[in-house]
Design a protein around this motif. Sequence first.
Motif: not given
Length: 374
Positions: A156-161, A112-132
């Motif tokens: 959603a794919a339109d959230e990918m950077n 399941h590829l989706r937005r993930t949490m930013n470990p530095d802020t504890g918040r969901m990222r606004n986009e899917i990053v390459v690390d995901d």
Amino acid sequence: MARGKVSADPSELEKLEWPYDWPPPWRNNRLVGHDTAERTMLAAQQTGKLHHAWLMTGPRGIGKGTLAWRFARFLLAGQAGGLFGAPDSLEVAADAPGRSLIDARSHPDLFHLRRTMNPDTGRMRNEIVVDDVRGLSEFMHMTPAMGDWRVAIVDAADEMNRNAANAVLKILEEPPPNAVLLIVAHAPGRLLPTIRSRCRRLALHPLGDETVIDLLGDYAPNTSPDERQSLASLAEGSIGRALELASAGSLALYQEMVAVLSTLPELDMPRLHGFAERFARRGEEANADWRSLNYLFDGWLKGLLRDGAVGAGNAPVVPAERGLREKLLAAASLDRWMEAWEKVARLLSRSDAVNLDRKQTVLGSFLILQSVMR
């Protein structure tokens, strides 16, 4: 949750990813209003020539993610064929082998590829990053562990950077055997053309108002029949949007917004300031109000433009709307209202992008409309 740290509690993580009161698509096997799309995917599987990538498009909240997960369950846990011949739907029994693993997103043949949490802020990222995307290519090329298929869902794919999109494109350029990529996109025009061209497109359409009303009765039973009708009108065929509006109390917000609009062209400034003041607050409730206003204000202005372009009047959602659009359209040309909508849309978008004062943004948006009528 401590700042800068991420809780390992799966229930807390899921609440951040899916902060709603209705089932997430990975646990919701109920699909309504998309029988044609389901039959298309079932027929493709039964031919033995299943396309390696599917692009499911349509407005947000109409069931694209639910369909993707429903098809994933069918491929990974469904019993194709059997004593009674080929199945006639993607339905999978609750006790089917592997079904519980899929619903828990722990099946070894599922990614399941989706937005993930930013470990530095504890918040969901606004986009899917390459690390995901890391691990997806390796996953797609592995031998299935429990059956015949490996399935990956991008939602959603339109959230990918850009970098994440390029990483997914590399997988599409050399598709592995016995692997299917299910790509959900709310705005497919934002995707790379090369991604779109390598997928089989499956366009899902908005749900009918009666379908949305029925689903609201199931998922938001505390709403009244009149509220369900109003929510269906505002949601424009999206049960997900209708449920978001219901949970945020957006009908009251909409009524207040229209009440202020009805004072144009003079504008009741004390009333406008009181309305805008609610967006100066901080916190999740204020954020929900802000998201609702962005959707409702933009949708109302688009409805105004549609009325001016084709003359098909929108039925009023609240009494104060009666005659309001006609009054505004009589006061200025459609071109001027189009220009005003574009200015308001830019202002609202810029507010989030550069963290402008939300109250001032609301005041400025209404003043833009006032200037059109003077």
